[in-house]
Design a protein around this motif. Structure first.
Motif, PDB file in Angstrom:
ATOM      1  N   THR A  10     -12.719   4.223 -16.261  1.00 31.57           N
ATOM      2  CA  THR A  10     -13.053   5.138 -15.176  1.00 31.57           C
ATOM      3  C   THR A  10     -14.305   4.753 -14.416  1.00 31.57           C
ATOM      4  OG1 THR A  10     -14.269   6.540 -16.707  1.00 31.57           O
ATOM      5  CG2 THR A  10     -11.978   7.110 -16.301  1.00 31.57           C
ATOM      6  N   MET A  27      -5.487   1.031 -10.035  1.00 29.57           N
ATOM      7  CA  MET A  27      -6.622   0.441  -9.327  1.00 29.57           C
ATOM      8  C   MET A  27      -6.918  -0.969  -9.825  1.00 29.57           C
ATOM      9  SD  MET A  27      -7.747   2.370  -6.928  1.00 29.57           S
ATOM     10  CE  MET A  27      -5.995   2.620  -6.619  1.00 29.57           C
ATOM     11  N   LYS A  28      -6.806  -1.165 -11.125  1.00 30.76           N
ATOM     12  CA  LYS A  28      -7.080  -2.504 -11.646  1.00 30.76           C
ATOM     13  C   LYS A  28      -6.013  -3.502 -11.217  1.00 30.76           C
ATOM     14  CE  LYS A  28      -8.006  -1.371 -15.957  1.00 30.76           C
ATOM     15  NZ  LYS A  28      -8.371  -1.545 -17.378  1.00 30.76           N
ATOM     16  N   GLN A  87     -13.738   7.497  -7.784  1.00 34.55           N
ATOM     17  CA  GLN A  87     -12.780   8.031  -6.824  1.00 34.55           C
ATOM     18  C   GLN A  87     -11.449   8.286  -7.516  1.00 34.55           C
ATOM     19  OE1 GLN A  87     -11.605   5.318  -3.771  1.00 34.55           O
ATOM     20  NE2 GLN A  87     -11.201   6.934  -2.290  1.00 34.55           N
ATOM     21  N   LYS A 141       0.792  -1.226   0.000  1.00 35.98           N
ATOM     22  CA  LYS A 141       0.000   0.000   0.000  1.00 35.98           C
ATOM     23  C   LYS A 141       0.826   1.278   0.000  1.00 35.98           C
ATOM     24  CE  LYS A 141      -4.045  -2.042   2.256  1.00 35.98           C
ATOM     25  NZ  LYS A 141      -4.984  -1.953   3.405  1.00 35.98           N
ATOM     26  N   TYR A 150      -4.139   6.112 -12.886  1.00 37.96           N
ATOM     27  CA  TYR A 150      -4.871   5.722 -11.681  1.00 37.96           C
ATOM     28  C   TYR A 150      -5.767   4.520 -11.960  1.00 37.96           C
ATOM     29  CZ  TYR A 150      -7.443   6.202  -7.315  1.00 37.96           C
ATOM     30  OH  TYR A 150      -7.997   5.979  -6.086  1.00 37.96           O
ATOM     31  N   SER A 151      -6.372   4.505 -13.132  1.00 31.38           N
ATOM     32  CA  SER A 151      -7.219   3.364 -13.473  1.00 31.38           C
ATOM     33  C   SER A 151      -6.384   2.094 -13.602  1.00 31.38           C
ATOM     34  CB  SER A 151      -7.981   3.637 -14.770  1.00 31.38           C
ATOM     35  OG  SER A 151      -7.096   3.726 -15.863  1.00 31.38           O
ATOM     36  N   MET A 179      -4.648  -3.432  -8.377  1.00 35.29           N
ATOM     37  CA  MET A 179      -5.020  -3.762  -7.007  1.00 35.29           C
ATOM     38  C   MET A 179      -6.063  -4.881  -6.988  1.00 35.29           C
ATOM     39  SD  MET A 179      -3.325  -1.724  -5.010  1.00 35.29           S
ATOM     40  CE  MET A 179      -2.588  -0.106  -4.879  1.00 35.29           C
ATOM     41  N   ARG A 180      -6.949  -4.832  -7.982  1.00 36.06           N
ATOM     42  CA  ARG A 180      -8.017  -5.835  -8.021  1.00 36.06           C
ATOM     43  C   ARG A 180      -7.550  -7.153  -8.624  1.00 36.06           C
ATOM     44  NH1 ARG A 180     -10.839  -1.169  -9.888  1.00 36.06           N
ATOM     45  NH2 ARG A 180     -10.716  -1.933 -12.026  1.00 36.06           N
ATOM     46  N   HIS A 238      -7.432   9.725  -6.539  1.00 37.32           N
ATOM     47  CA  HIS A 238      -6.457  10.233  -5.585  1.00 37.32           C
ATOM     48  C   HIS A 238      -5.294  10.854  -6.346  1.00 37.32           C
ATOM     49  CE1 HIS A 238      -8.417   8.477  -2.121  1.00 37.32           C
ATOM     50  NE2 HIS A 238      -8.516   7.335  -2.767  1.00 37.32           N
TER      51      HIS A 238
END
Length: 876
Positions: free
Chosen positions: A548, A530-531, A561, A34, A526-527, A533-534, A563
């Protein structure tokens, strides 16, 4: 244990390192961790080959990425490629010897895609060779389906919020590239020109009411300024309504009035009493587009002209004479033409006084009513006619600045066309507030962007009349021109014609400005983040899931969201484009900033201090420089300029860098023979060793402090100065005898050498990744890589601190060297006595080292206070 080679072979070592780094996935972003440090790296434009200036700035980013990774951060360091828009089109036109507007759109885009693939491969190989620690799993292309989807989603969101609109208005037009451009894409150049003084006639028929009479008296086209946003049923015309309509009235007047007698007759028939007015202009070819004369109301010469009309020479148009405070009394005769359009003041006056719109210059830079002559030819033609009729009174040679297109270099015209705009002017104060929330390095760059925002005069024109790029996601009903927006599930859309409910809809033919997509790079990154992370396995590229996650209505208040990213590195010349547009998009869509910090690099200049660029022919090939000098040397040169500072390419700096790399290798080879497998700090007890580790501890803190502020220049200078001057020139000379011989303090020096070498390699690692990792992986084989996480040196906590200035050791050696040099004595020749006067009793513990390093027969100590802390005398 493997041994270091006698000489540093950078070609072989770079190849070995790249293979090892790739196999062990040293730079892979970990979605499970993280503590993320995310970098919004500028996607290089696919516009040609990269030159050394590009390498210069990309290395700066890598210095910080490597440092943060060694500190234990989970570094998200991706790199996209901007293969969307005019720059790539220009490359294809040049490479394939074609013109986009003469080509089939599909075939031309195919050529663009083919060349993009070739260039992206070339760019990746260069970035790998220079040692950029990029995770290529997160690479993207701005012309990919997913980026197109994101760009069109953003367009529709802004449209729905009333922040984006379509309007016919004057816009800067590049007649070479055949497209509208934004204010940020303009550069001013100086040209020699002439101020031409020409005669108008003034009607002397009394005052008239300009407000009520102007449109009825002027036989010109009426301006159109429809604006649409938000209302999806608004009628805005069709994608072909940018065609220019020739003013037939003007054309007729000019073609009919082709003799002196006819022109005089025409003028005299409209005014019985006339006064000649001398007007200065650099653009006489715009006479047919003249819609007013203006003067400053404070100018006593023209106060009696208010409310009157003038007759234009040759074209015999009746135009109002208007007082306006923006007219410069001292310029020319104090009377100026307002034409549609010659410059920005023309636009201002046209809007302020609701003047008619007369369009005479077409998108190819030709004036149709002058037989389609190009602007320059039309200017000479009109001047010739004015001279023939005695209406050109005089000419003055001048030099003035002209707006030109940044990419094509051509002079810009201002023509009125339908374009799409994102609102800027309404949000200038809010944008300046957002700029204040970002940490700008160096601080002066914040002032630069604030000044840019303050000076903005237009909203951002985002539509371009080209082929390659993200199509405007809007359809127009063929008969009525009413708008149809695509469904979210249909994005990205790129079809010329669709049929809905028995009606035919035509998609807008324009594409979006390339900055309209690349300004979304934080959202793209960012996208991707995030992906990942998933998906713990990571991704190779964006899949078909919308990047998005915008809700299906696109107009809902609920947005995905977002950041802010940790860092945006970039060059200072694109502050007004990439930095500003990205801040704008993040503010309009998320009400936040796109990143916490911006790190701005300078330019790489040629040896004559001019900007290095491919167009000037002074760009150097980085591939050749790397092959000749090695990647570490090129990186060393890149670190030799401070944040935001320009630097000249210097062969001398390359030579210094090469010497440093070889010095590191040589020092490591010397220490290699004394290495201990598990060095421990508590075994370092000799005063000379305590001094060097104490100094090294200070250097570690200084380098950390500099790199935390992205000050790679001072960080590199600090470790370089310590290594060369204090460590190699003095410490190693002081301790080598003790290291070789079985004497008191040998254990201390062996542990000190082992500890100090490891720390020094780690400090140099962000700048010189190849030589440092090659040495570290050979001499400290237990580690995966010097460049993996949590490898930054820990704090050096010594059990004992020396109480005197360790630099006194350096002063002693310097005095002895100076003495031998002055007496023409070999440095190896023994001197009989070195007398040292000092108050530091501890220094006496280093007598063995001092005696060996100075090659003296005896050391005499005088313990006493000395004004300068130390006094040294040498005796032959």
């Amino acid at each position: 244990m493997a041994k270091l080679a006698n000489r540093y072979n950078f070609s072989q070592i770079e190849c070995d390192c790249k293979t090892r780094w790739k196999e062990k996935q040293i730079y892979k972003f970990s979605p499970q961790c993280k503590d993320i440090f995310s970098i919004d790296t500028p996607p290089p434009t696919i516009s040609g080959s990269l030159h050394i200036g590009h390498v210069f700035s990309y290395c700066h980013t890598d210095f910080i990425a490597r440092y943060q990774r060694m500190r234990g951060k989970n570094v998200f360091y991706s790199l996209g490629f901007d293969n969307n828009g005019l720059p790539t089109e220009r490359l294809v036109e040049k490479s394939c010897k074609v013109k986009a507007y003469k080509s089939d759109r599909t075939e031309f885009i195919g050529l663009c895609e083919t060349i993009s693939v070739e260039k992206i491969k070339e760019f990746k190989e260069l970035f790998d060779s220079i040692g950029l620690s990029i995770d290529w799993d997160f690479s993207y292309q701005t012309n990919s389906e997913d980026c197109k989807r994101l760009s069109q989603e953003s367009f529709l969101y802004l449209y729905g919020k009333g922040l984006l609109y379509r309007k016919k208005m004057p816009i800067l037009w590049d007649v070479i590239d055949q497209t509208a451009i934004a204010q940020a894409e303009v550069e001013e150049k100086e040209f020699d020109s002439k101020m031409n003084y020409i005669l108008f006639l003034c009607e002397e028929n009394g005052d008239v009411n300009i407000e009520s009479d102007i449109h009825s008296k002027c036989e010109v086209a009426i301006k159109t300024s429809e604006k649409t946003s938000g209302n999806v049923s608004a009628v805005v015309g069709n994608p072909d309504d940018n065609a220019l309509e020739v003013n037939e009235a003007c054309k007729g007047d000019f073609t009919r009035a082709n003799s002196h007698e006819q022109r005089c007759s025409s003028m005299l028939s409209s005014c019985t009493n006339s006064r000649k007015l001398e007007v200065g202009t650099t653009r006489p070819e715009l006479l047919p587009a003249c819609v007013a004369l203006l003067y400053n109301p404070s100018d006593e010469r023209y106060k009696n002209l208010e409310g009157k009309y003038a007759i234009t020479p040759i074209f015999n148009k009746r135009v109002p004479i208007i007082p306006d405070p923006d007219v410069i009394v001292e310029k020319g005769t104090g009377l100026v033409m307002c034409c549609t359009f010659g410059d920005e003041m023309d636009i201002k006056w046209w809007q302020k006084y609701d003047l008619p719109l007369v369009e005479v210059i077409d998108r190819y830079g030709r004036i149709d009513l002058l037989d389609g002559k190009k602007v320059e030819d039309a200017r000479e033609y009109v001047l010739e006619k004015l001279m023939e009729e005695g209406l050109l009174t005089r000419q003055e040679d001048i030099t003035h600045r002209v707006k030109c297109a940044e990419r094509s270099g051509g002079k810009l015209e201002i023509i009125s066309t339908y374009q799409w705009y994102i609102e800027i002017l309404k949000h200038k104060e809010e944008l300046k507030n957002k700029v204040q929330e970002i940490d700008w390095l160096p601080e002066k760059m914040r002032i630069k962007i604030e000044q840019w925002i303050e000076g903005l005069k237009w909203d951002w024109c985002i539509s371009r009349q080209r082929y390659l790029g993200v199509r405007v996601p809007v359809y127009y009903e063929k008969e009525t021109g009413s708008i149809l927006l695509p469904e979210f599930s249909e994005l990205p859309v790129e079809s010329d014609v669709i049929f809905r409910d028995g009606k035919t809809y035509i998609q807008d033919k324009d594409v979006l400005d390339t900055w309209a997509t690349s300004s979304l790079s934080p959202q793209i990154n960012y996208s991707l983040l995030m992906k990942s992370m998933r998906n713990s396995r990571g991704v190779n590229q964006m899949n078909t899931v919308p990047v998005t996650e915008v809700c299906s209505t696109l107009l809902d208040e609920k947005r995905p969201q977002f950041h802010p990213m940790s860092l945006r590195p970039q060059a200072h010349e694109i502050i007004r484009t990439w930095a500003f547009y990205t801040i704008l998009r993040s503010f309009l869509e998320y009400r936040t900033v796109p990143w916490r910090r911006v790190m701005v690099s300078g330019w790489c200049l040629a040896s004559d201090k001019s900007k290095m660029s491919k167009s000037k022919g002074n760009a150097l090939d980085p591939v050749k420089l790397i092959a000749e000098h090695g990647a570490d040397v090129v990186r060393y040169w890149s670190a030799s300029a401070g944040l935001g500072c320009d630097t000249c390419f210097s062969e001398n700096v390359f030579l210094i860098g090469k010497k440093l790399v070889n010095k590191i290798w040589s020092a490591a080879r010397f220490i290699e023979q004394f290495l201990v497998s598990d060095p421990e700090l508590f075994k370092v007890s000799y005063v000379t060793d305590l001094w060097i580790l104490s100094r090294l501890s200070e250097v570690v803190k200084g380098v950390e402090l500099a790199l935390e502020s992205c000050d790679y220049f001072h960080a590199k200078a600090l470790i370089e100065r310590f290594f060369l001057h204090e460590y190699c020139d003095n410490y190693l000379e002081l301790v080598k005898s003790r290291a070789y011989n079985d004497v008191l303090g040998r254990e201390s020096v062996l542990h000190a050498l082992s500890i100090s070498l490891a720390v020094i390699l780690k400090l140099f690692a962000p700048f010189l990744p190849y030589v440092t990792d090659a040495i570290y992986s050979t001499l400290f084989p237990g580690a995966v890589s010097l460049h993996s996480g949590f490898t930054w040196p820990d704090e050096i906590s010594l059990g004992r601190k020396i109480t005197f200035a360790g630099s006194d050791f350096i002063k002693i050696l310097a005095k002895v060297r100076e003495f031998k040099s002055e007496h023409s004595i070999s440095m190896k020749k023994e001197v009989s006595l070195v007398e040292i006067k000092t108050a530091a009793v501890e220094m006496m513990e280093a007598e063995y080292d001092i005696k060996a390093a100075t090659n003296s027969a005896r050391i005499a100590w005088i313990i006493d206070d000395v004004p300068n802390g130390l006094e040294v005398k040498i005796f032959l």
